[in-house]
Structures are given as C-alpha cells and as structure tokens.
Design a protein around this motif. Structure first.
Motif, short mmCIF file in Angstrom:
data_model
loop_
_atom_site.label_atom_id
_atom_site.label_comp_id
_atom_site.label_asym_id
_atom_site.label_seq_id
_atom_site.Cartn_x
_atom_site.Cartn_y
_atom_site.Cartn_z
N LEU A 93 0.88 -1.17 0.00
CA LEU A 93 0.00 0.00 0.00
C LEU A 93 0.91 1.22 0.00
N HIS A 94 0.70 2.17 -0.89
CA HIS A 94 1.52 3.38 -0.93
C HIS A 94 0.72 4.51 -0.31
N VAL A 95 1.19 5.03 0.84
CA VAL A 95 0.49 6.13 1.50
C VAL A 95 1.48 7.00 2.26
N ASN A 96 1.37 8.32 2.06
CA ASN A 96 2.23 9.29 2.74
C ASN A 96 3.72 8.96 2.63
N GLY A 97 4.17 8.55 1.48
CA GLY A 97 5.58 8.25 1.28
C GLY A 97 6.02 6.91 1.88
N GLN A 98 5.12 6.19 2.51
CA GLN A 98 5.43 4.88 3.10
C GLN A 98 4.95 3.78 2.16
N GLU A 99 5.57 2.62 2.26
CA GLU A 99 5.18 1.48 1.44
C GLU A 99 5.11 0.21 2.29
N PRO A 100 4.13 0.14 3.21
CA PRO A 100 4.04 -1.07 4.03
C PRO A 100 3.57 -2.27 3.21
N ASP A 101 4.12 -3.43 3.54
CA ASP A 101 3.69 -4.66 2.87
C ASP A 101 2.24 -4.95 3.20
N TRP A 102 1.54 -5.58 2.27
CA TRP A 102 0.15 -5.98 2.49
C TRP A 102 0.16 -7.36 3.14
N PRO A 103 -0.55 -7.52 4.26
CA PRO A 103 -0.53 -8.82 4.94
C PRO A 103 -1.21 -9.91 4.10
N ASN A 104 -0.68 -11.09 4.17
CA ASN A 104 -1.23 -12.30 3.53
C ASN A 104 -1.12 -12.33 2.02
N TYR A 105 -0.59 -11.31 1.37
CA TYR A 105 -0.38 -11.30 -0.06
C TYR A 105 -1.51 -11.93 -0.87
N PRO A 106 -2.69 -11.32 -0.89
CA PRO A 106 -3.78 -11.89 -1.71
C PRO A 106 -3.35 -11.97 -3.17
N GLU A 107 -3.71 -13.05 -3.84
CA GLU A 107 -3.26 -13.28 -5.21
C GLU A 107 -4.39 -13.17 -6.23
N ASN A 108 -4.03 -12.69 -7.42
CA ASN A 108 -4.90 -12.64 -8.60
C ASN A 108 -6.25 -11.99 -8.33
N LEU A 109 -6.25 -10.89 -7.59
CA LEU A 109 -7.50 -10.21 -7.28
C LEU A 109 -8.03 -9.43 -8.48
N THR A 110 -9.34 -9.49 -8.69
CA THR A 110 -9.98 -8.61 -9.65
C THR A 110 -10.29 -7.31 -8.93
N ARG A 111 -10.75 -6.32 -9.66
CA ARG A 111 -11.08 -5.04 -9.03
C ARG A 111 -12.19 -5.22 -8.00
N ASP A 112 -13.23 -5.99 -8.34
CA ASP A 112 -14.34 -6.21 -7.40
C ASP A 112 -13.86 -6.90 -6.13
N GLN A 113 -12.98 -7.88 -6.26
CA GLN A 113 -12.43 -8.57 -5.08
C GLN A 113 -11.58 -7.61 -4.25
N THR A 114 -10.87 -6.70 -4.91
CA THR A 114 -10.05 -5.73 -4.19
C THR A 114 -10.93 -4.77 -3.40
N VAL A 115 -12.02 -4.31 -4.01
CA VAL A 115 -12.96 -3.42 -3.32
C VAL A 115 -13.54 -4.13 -2.09
N THR A 116 -13.88 -5.40 -2.23
CA THR A 116 -14.41 -6.19 -1.11
C THR A 116 -13.35 -6.34 -0.02
N LEU A 117 -12.10 -6.57 -0.41
CA LEU A 117 -11.01 -6.69 0.55
C LEU A 117 -10.81 -5.39 1.33
N LEU A 118 -10.85 -4.27 0.62
CA LEU A 118 -10.67 -2.97 1.27
C LEU A 118 -11.80 -2.69 2.26
N ALA A 119 -13.03 -3.08 1.92
CA ALA A 119 -14.19 -2.82 2.78
C ALA A 119 -14.30 -3.83 3.92
N GLY A 120 -13.67 -4.98 3.79
CA GLY A 120 -13.78 -6.05 4.78
C GLY A 120 -13.05 -5.75 6.07
#
Length: 137
Positions: A93-120
């Motif tokens: 995730l790129h925010v405020n000049g930082q680049e923290p790793d995303w936990p669990n490295y979700p693979e092959n996400l579509t945009r809809d799955q990404t939106v669901t992940l962000l809201a979850g």
C-alpha cells in the motif's frame, strides 16, 4: 565481414531483450486491465540476483519482479508479478511516502475482489485508514 556481423548481432540481441522485458510489463498491465483495473500506472521492474552453493559449484540466478501501482477507493495499491510466470499478488500500500507490505499477499484479485477486501474487516497495513475512501470509484 566478420567484424561487422558480431556488433550487429549484439545490437539485435540487446534490442530483442529490451522488447521482451517491455512485452512482459505490457502483458502485466493488460492483465490488470482485464481484471477490471481501469487505471494502472507505469510498470517498473526490480531485478534480484541470487547465488546458491551446490557442492563445489555456485549456481547464480536472477529474478525480475514487475510492479504496477493502481488506485482503488483512494488507495494506491502496488501489484507485483514475477516476470515470465503466471499470477500476481497485492504487494504494498503506498500512502504518505510509506510502502508497508500488504498482509497475507492476496493473489490474482480482480477489481471487485479488491474493493471487497478494502471494505472487509481483514488486517490492513499501517496507513490504510488515511487513504481509504469508500465512496471513491
């Protein structure tokens, strides 16, 4: 004659290599677009060299990782892929000049799955709440 042929072959080989790298980057951008991400950024490539001792020999290898940043719901997400392999993962995730790793490295996400992940309610990297805007496209 031979002196002219060797440099020509070197130039053609270098051009083919550069085209192959660009081609893999373009394919990754196309793969992200096919997954529903309308706004992928410019791809970048990182090269990692490895060496491993096998008996008396040292085996050297290198691995190219292609990275592309995509904006979803106000967050800049970095997707990564190993060049020449299938599949990709949500890397950072790129925010405020930082680049923290995303936990669990979700693979092959579509945009809809990404939106669901962000809201979850799953674990999110530091700084996530500072960028996430659920009403953004």
């Amino acid at each position: 004659m031979r002196r002219r042929v060797v440099p020509l072959l070197l130039v053609l080989g270098c051009a083919a290599t550069m085209t192959a790298c660009a081609s893999n980057e373009d394919k990754f951008v196309s793969e992200l677009k096919a997954a529903g991400f309308a706004n992928p950024g410019e791809p970048s490539t990182e090269k990692e060299k490895k060496s491993k001792k096998v008996g008396k020999r040292t085996v050297k290898s290198s691995e190219k990782t292609i990275e592309v940043v995509v904006r979803v719901k106000g967050c800049d997400l970095e997707f990564a892929k190993i060049s020449g392999q299938s599949g990709y993962w949500l890397d950072e995730l790129h925010v405020n000049g930082q680049e923290p790793d995303w936990p669990n490295y979700p693979e092959n996400l579509t945009r809809d799955q990404t939106v669901t992940l962000l809201a979850g309610s799953s674990a999110k990297p530091a700084g996530f709440t500072g960028c996430y805007r659920p009403n953004d496209p």
